[in-house]
Design an enzyme around this catalytic site. Sequence first.
Site, PDB file in Angstrom:
ATOM      1  N   ASN A  13       2.465 -51.455 -15.391  1.00 37.86           N
ATOM      2  CA  ASN A  13       1.472 -52.339 -15.863  1.00 37.86           C
ATOM      3  C   ASN A  13       0.002 -51.756 -16.476  1.00 37.86           C
ATOM      4  OD1 ASN A  13       0.821 -51.277 -13.400  1.00 37.86           O
ATOM      5  ND2 ASN A  13      -0.214 -53.079 -12.571  1.00 37.86           N
ATOM      6  N   ARG A  14      -0.115 -50.531 -16.354  1.00 38.41           N
ATOM      7  CA  ARG A  14      -1.254 -50.044 -16.944  1.00 38.41           C
ATOM      8  C   ARG A  14      -0.699 -48.436 -17.479  1.00 38.41           C
ATOM      9  NH1 ARG A  14      -5.121 -48.948 -11.787  1.00 38.41           N
ATOM     10  NH2 ARG A  14      -3.525 -47.919 -10.473  1.00 38.41           N
ATOM     11  N   GLY A  15      -1.757 -47.891 -18.273  1.00 40.62           N
ATOM     12  CA  GLY A  15      -1.729 -46.452 -18.479  1.00 40.62           C
ATOM     13  C   GLY A  15      -0.510 -45.859 -19.216  1.00 40.62           C
ATOM     14  N   ILE A  16       0.012 -44.767 -18.819  1.00 42.84           N
ATOM     15  CA  ILE A  16       1.109 -44.194 -19.368  1.00 42.84           C
ATOM     16  C   ILE A  16       2.421 -45.104 -19.146  1.00 42.84           C
ATOM     17  CG2 ILE A  16       2.860 -42.550 -18.996  1.00 42.84           C
ATOM     18  CD1 ILE A  16       0.929 -40.301 -18.095  1.00 42.84           C
ATOM     19  N   ARG A  36       3.242 -53.411  -7.995  1.00 43.38           N
ATOM     20  CA  ARG A  36       2.852 -54.198  -6.806  1.00 43.38           C
ATOM     21  C   ARG A  36       2.435 -55.298  -7.086  1.00 43.38           C
ATOM     22  NH1 ARG A  36       0.578 -49.460  -3.022  1.00 43.38           N
ATOM     23  NH2 ARG A  36       2.232 -48.991  -1.812  1.00 43.38           N
ATOM     24  N   ASP A  51       7.181 -53.215  -4.467  1.00 43.43           N
ATOM     25  CA  ASP A  51       6.403 -52.291  -3.515  1.00 43.43           C
ATOM     26  C   ASP A  51       7.501 -51.183  -3.287  1.00 43.43           C
ATOM     27  OD1 ASP A  51       5.433 -50.387  -1.676  1.00 43.43           O
ATOM     28  OD2 ASP A  51       4.792 -52.054  -0.415  1.00 43.43           O
ATOM     29  N   GLY A  80       2.358 -44.050  -9.441  1.00 44.92           N
ATOM     30  CA  GLY A  80       1.952 -43.075  -8.423  1.00 44.92           C
ATOM     31  C   GLY A  80       0.240 -43.413  -7.933  1.00 44.92           C
ATOM     32  N   TYR A 143      -1.346 -35.300  -3.664  1.00 48.21           N
ATOM     33  CA  TYR A 143      -0.981 -35.664  -4.828  1.00 48.21           C
ATOM     34  C   TYR A 143      -0.102 -34.716  -5.615  1.00 48.21           C
ATOM     35  CZ  TYR A 143      -1.080 -37.379  -9.745  1.00 48.21           C
ATOM     36  OH  TYR A 143      -0.808 -37.800 -10.880  1.00 48.21           O
ATOM     37  N   LYS A 147       3.660 -34.527  -6.604  1.00 48.99           N
ATOM     38  CA  LYS A 147       4.278 -34.188  -8.006  1.00 48.99           C
ATOM     39  C   LYS A 147       5.286 -33.029  -8.144  1.00 48.99           C
ATOM     40  CE  LYS A 147       2.240 -37.818  -9.812  1.00 48.99           C
ATOM     41  NZ  LYS A 147       3.209 -38.804 -10.438  1.00 48.99           N
TER      42      LYS A 147
END
Length: 237
Positions: A13-16, A36, A51, A80, A143, A147
């Site tokens: 839903n956003r970004g990458i 989510r 979720d 993430g 984080y 990763k």
Amino acid sequence: MSEARTVVVTGGNRGIGLATAKLFVDLGHRVAITARDPGHIDDRILAVSCDQTDSKAVDVAFEEIESNLGAVEVLVANAGITRDQLVLRMSDDDFSAVIETNLTGSYRMARRAARPMLRARWGRLIFVSSVVGLLGSAGQVNYSASKAGLIGMARSMARELGSRNITANILSPGPVETEMFAALTQEQQTTITEQVPLNRVAQPEEIAETIAFLASDSAAYITGAVIPIDGGLGMGH
């Protein structure tokens, strides 16, 4: 163009994730995103609430996607979260929440996605890691661990599923112009950018292009690879 496939992008839903979902649609694929709270993204994209810390929610999401778009053939595990904190101040919950979403959540999505891929004897599992997974980052023990874990997990899946014509690869982006990067102070953004040999951050579309390549027939003989898209920030790692 490669044959039209059913693609799922987590955290789409956003970004990458959003840039990737839009690119796959533009290339003629059937695309669903999970988040989510996905909201309304694009009339061409199926937005599904999920979720990924909940296995039952993952199953329900995949059932909705499969009933609308068909069996999933490409999974982009991108979702993430961050809970940055210095290690001595980091709570158990700060650590476990990031691992649960970023690593275990990606495992749940990949495990469910692999089921139809095994039957079809074709599939693409693409995991979005980070340069800090191998480089490390002060204040991001949780984080970075999540990763780095994606790399071992994806490579194990590459060995386990390869005989069924299923590839598993990892992207390792550096700083990207997203909401997560925008949330940093101007000083932090400048410090990070100055460490990048190309002296800029990436656009989400630049990451999406490599993801689309890994999903294509041109990448059929690439598996277990960690592909850096970091402007040279992590070279040598």
